[in-house]
Design an enzyme around this catalytic site. Structure first.
Site, short mmCIF file in Angstrom:
data_model
loop_
_atom_site.label_atom_id
_atom_site.label_comp_id
_atom_site.label_asym_id
_atom_site.label_seq_id
_atom_site.Cartn_x
_atom_site.Cartn_y
_atom_site.Cartn_z
NE ARG A 45 -4.20 -1.61 0.12
CZ ARG A 45 -4.32 -2.60 -0.76
NH1 ARG A 45 -3.41 -2.80 -1.70
NH2 ARG A 45 -5.39 -3.39 -0.72
CG HIS A 69 -3.50 -0.71 -6.74
ND1 HIS A 69 -3.87 -0.12 -5.57
CD2 HIS A 69 -3.58 -2.05 -6.49
CE1 HIS A 69 -4.17 -1.04 -4.67
NE2 HIS A 69 -4.00 -2.24 -5.22
#
Ligand code: NDP
Ligand code: OXD
Length: 312
Positions: free
Chosen positions: A227, A275
């Site tokens: 993350r 991502h």
């Protein structure tokens, strides 16, 4: 008919999930954000990815939330899941394999000096870079969970000295293990390529900071596929500028999409991907979801559960 299953994600219309669930479960009352949720009191199960604050709390009869990603931080931010509701996550072998591929791709690209060879090719220069033996390139996997263990085993199989760091102590064949805050400095000190695959929790937010980068050997390389909020961006940029870190491959960011003016976009030592290290594949993720829907309805213990206290 049993309670409704709601697809709570803005990413797609969700109907592919209905198509995959129905053959296994029979006709289902399937609701979606895009198609309309109808009477919310009917909703028993939510398949969720980044639900807005208050959405899950408005389902009075909700019994189980399934995170449509392997990461669950999107559910715990601002207590989005009402107390007493079971939280589970997809367990997707396809996604796990993609994550390991992502780490191995960037590690090998760095290890085999592909960027330097690409620059030499452009210059029509037959230049041989110094040889670095695989047994001298130490890989460190930060997070030895479902993904980290798969990634670590694959690096070890390629012959890289591989270590991992986790919250609790572990013994894994062929992997040197470290754990807890006390084990972090020693883990980083022996790591030439750091692969971050931790969950985002109160403890891990900002963990990739100036102190952590300083603990890595000079020339270390960072691969962050966990993350964005693990990274203190200013500290990473400073470590790259100073030359202490040789580069970074980043799939996740503090703000996503990465803002157009962010320095990462044009930094010569940074690779940016949007991502995509691992994408949920309903084909491989569905069996665990189906199993849990059956278990919930039969009153049996659920699998792939998440501990709301630990946040992962
Ligand atoms: P798991 O929950 O299976 O494992 C988490 C690991 O992190 C465990 O080894 C755990 O330790 C360790 N850990 C947690 N907190 C700490 C801490 N405070 N200190 C040290 N170690 C800690 O996670 P997964 O492997 O399934 O996934 C990891 C993350 O990858 C996800 O949370 C998500 O954020 C990210 N992800 C990113 C994707 C992408 O496309 N970029 C796709 C999928 C996931 P212990 O074993 O002791 O409990
Ligand atoms: C996930 C993700 O958590 O896509 O699965 O990041």
């Amino acid at each position: 008919m049993a309670g409704a299953i709601a697809y709570i994600s803005k990413d797609t219309d969700g109907l592919h999930w209905q198509k995959i669930l129905e053959p296994a479960l029979g006709p289902i009352d399937f609701r979606t954000l895009r198609g309309g949720l109808g009477n919310k009191d009917d909703i028993e199960i939510a398949l969720a990815w980044k639900p807005d604050q208050g959405v899950l709390g408005s389902f009075k009869n909700l019994k189980m939330v399934v995170s449509l990603g392997m990461g669950v931080d999107h559910l715990f931010a601002d207590n989005r899941v009402p107390p007493g509701v079971a939280v589970t996550r997809i367990m997707d072998d396809g996604l796990i394999g993609q994550m390991s591929e992502y780490a191995i791709y960037w590690a090998l690209r760095h290890h085999r000096d592909i960027d330097r060879y690409a620059a030499s090719q452009k210059a029509r220069s037959w230049k041989v870079e110094p040889f670095k033996d695989t047994i001298h390139r130490r890989i460190g996997i930060m997070g030895l969970g479902t993904i980290g263990q798969d990634t670590a085993a694959k690096f070890a199989a390629l012959g890289f000295p591989t270590a991992g760091w986790s919250r609790t102590a572990k013994t894994l064949p062929g992997i040197e293990t470290f754990h807890g805050p006390d084990g972090l400095a020693a883990f980083l000190a022996r790591t030439d390529i750091l692969v971050a695959v931790l969950p985002l929790t109160r403890e891990t937010q900002g963990i990739l900071n100036a102190k952590a980068f300083a603990a890595l050997p000079t020339g270390a390389y960072l691969i962050n596929m966990a993350r964005g909020a693990h990274v203190v961006d200013a500290d990473l940029l400073a470590a790259l500028e100073s030359g202490h870190l040789s580069g970074a491959a980043l799939d996740v960011f503090n703000t996503e999409p990465l803002p157009a003016d962010h320095p990462y976009w044009t930094h010569p030592k940074v690779y940016v991907t949007p991502h995509v290290a691992g994408s949920t594949n309903p084909r491989t993720a569905a069996p665990g979801v189906i199993e849990n829907i059956k278990r919930l309805r039969a009153g049996q213990p659920l699998i792939n559960t998440v501990d709301p206290k630990a946040g992962y």
